[in-house]
Enzyme design. Structure first.
Site, PDB file in Angstrom:
ATOM      1  N   ASP A  71       0.995  -1.132   0.024  1.00 27.12           N
ATOM      2  CA  ASP A  71      -0.085   0.116  -0.022  1.00 27.12           C
ATOM      3  C   ASP A  71       0.763   1.367  -0.040  1.00 27.12           C
ATOM      4  O   ASP A  71       1.824   1.170   0.188  1.00 27.12           O
ATOM      5  CB  ASP A  71      -0.969   0.043   0.997  1.00 27.12           C
ATOM      6  CG  ASP A  71      -0.168   0.048   2.670  1.00 27.12           C
ATOM      7  OD1 ASP A  71       0.915  -0.619   2.635  1.00 27.12           O
ATOM      8  OD2 ASP A  71      -0.650   0.658   3.298  1.00 27.12           O
ATOM      9  N   GLU A 136       0.000  -1.153   5.803  1.00 29.62           N
ATOM     10  CA  GLU A 136       1.262  -0.350   6.652  1.00 29.62           C
ATOM     11  C   GLU A 136       0.988   1.140   6.786  1.00 29.62           C
ATOM     12  O   GLU A 136       1.185   1.872   7.873  1.00 29.62           O
ATOM     13  CB  GLU A 136       2.380  -0.688   5.968  1.00 29.62           C
ATOM     14  CG  GLU A 136       3.633  -0.231   6.935  1.00 29.62           C
ATOM     15  CD  GLU A 136       4.252   0.991   6.995  1.00 29.62           C
ATOM     16  OE1 GLU A 136       4.996   1.478   7.806  1.00 29.62           O
ATOM     17  OE2 GLU A 136       3.765   1.922   6.069  1.00 29.62           O
TER      18      GLU A 136
END
Length: 378
Positions: A71, A136
């Site tokens: 991400d 994250e």
């Protein structure tokens, strides 16, 4: 550098996917396909909207894990980018795109390094794993921490872990993170009595009451730090009181704050000291705490030494060990792994407009990861 360089090719492919947290957008499918072809056993671990996977090849100790995230943070205004953020573009020796440095270059280098390593060492003296998440950059509650919990429940431990965070500061290879500070946040509410500003005797102003306590908190030396971490920092991030009217004494003050702390203090000691100061000032208050990560530290050892040697061989630099910066998923992995370090490309443009990575650094990054594998598993 050849346009056909495998790390450059894979990095470009990953940048082209719109994986704004918590979306993965197909990044993990690409990585999984490459790892499955190498004989890795793949376990997908989806939690809520978050895609995670654990991949392992071999059962023999030691186990070396590469950890990272697919991400990325939002792009910001597209019109302020020099090229479309999800269309990889090369200019002046740099590869531009959201996630180029944080951390799609590292993910690509992980995979290519393992491919090259296994081509030369098909039966290494140990095992290799990947722990990859799409959570994250967001709340980080359904990502790496969930995978670690699953591994811990079945007694699966990791001996060495390299997290691909962008750690290089001034030039590629100058910095390895061997720990991170903890992050403890709080939402403080101080209660007063709302009233007309012309009749203060009929009200109680929580801003006035809290001000001396806030001044003391800002001036407090929480600890002196130690050889590995700087002194603890307490900072106010947001403060609000009042109705918006200019003639109303507010009835409540809301304040958000954060501690960044190392191993010289604990979350519990910081909570107790802060609440003692508030109580001593006679405030009517409550605090809601959020501990997003405890500090972790990997003392210099076999993993950091192998990584330093690999960096020295491929860059000529002596990488420094550092614990500066924000939190990372290393804080979760440290629960089941005694040696966790982070290493990746330059971090100068991460989370910024026109994020980029030096094209020439991509094969170097792959070489460092591959050489670390050789030093630890052959």
């Amino acid at each position: 550098m050849s346009k056909d360089d495998p790390t450059l090719t894979l990095t470009r492919q990953l940048i082209g996917l719109h994986s704004i947290t918590p979306a993965d957008a197909g990044c993990q499918d690409i990585l999984i396909a490459r790892l499955a072809a190498l004989g890795f056993t793949i376990e997908r671990m989806r939690h809520g909207e978050v895609e995670n996977f654990w991949a392992r090849r071999g059962q023999q100790a030691p186990l070396l894990c590469f950890a990272g995230h697919t991400d990325v943070v939002p792009t910001g205004p597209h019109e302020q980018w020099h090229s479309a953020p999800f269309e990889p573009a090369e200019r002046d020796g740099l590869l531009f795109g959201r996630g180029a440095a944080d951390m799609k270059a590292s993910l690509a280098s992980f995979v290519v390094a393992v491919e090259q390593f296994l081509a030369q060492h098909p039966e290494p003296r140990g095992s290799i794993a990947f722990l990859i998440t799409s959570d994250e950059e967001g709340p980080a509650v359904d990502g790496t921490v969930r995978v670690v919990e699953t591994l811990a429940e079945r007694g699966e431990c990791i001996d060495y872990c390299i997290v691909g965070e962008p750690t290089s500061a001034q030039q590629f290879g100058d910095t390895i993170k061997n720990g991170r500070r903890g992050s403890l946040s709080g939402l403080l509410r101080v209660y007063g009595v709302q009233g007309h500003i012309a009749y203060p005797q009929l009200a109680r102003n929580p801003v006035h009451q809290a001000a001396p306590a806030l001044a003391e908190l800002a001036a407090t030396v929480w600890d002196e730090g130690n050889a590995h971490f700087p002194p603890t920092s307490w900072q106010i991030s947001n403060i609000h009181a009042g109705t918006g009217a200019g003639n109303v004494i507010p009835g409540e003050l809301q304040l958000q704050f954060n501690f960044r702390y190392g191993t010289a203090s604990t979350a519990e000691s910081l909570k107790a000291r802060l609440e003692a100061i508030l109580s001593r000032h006679g405030l009517d208050y409550e605090v809601h705490w959020t501990l997003s990560g405890r500090p972790f530290l990997t003392e210099p050892g076999k993993l950091s030494q192998a990584l330093q040697q690999a960096i020295r061989e491929h860059t000529g630099l002596d990488a420094a060990l550092s614990t500066t910066g924000g939190t990372s998923d290393g804080r979760f992995i440290a629960a089941i792994c005694p040696q966790v370090v982070e290493f990746g490309p330059l971090n100068a443009t991460i989370h910024k407009l026109n994020e980029c990575v030096a094209v020439a650094d991509l094969p170097k990054l792959t070489n460092v990861y591959r050489r670390s594998l050789e030093l630890l598993l052959t």
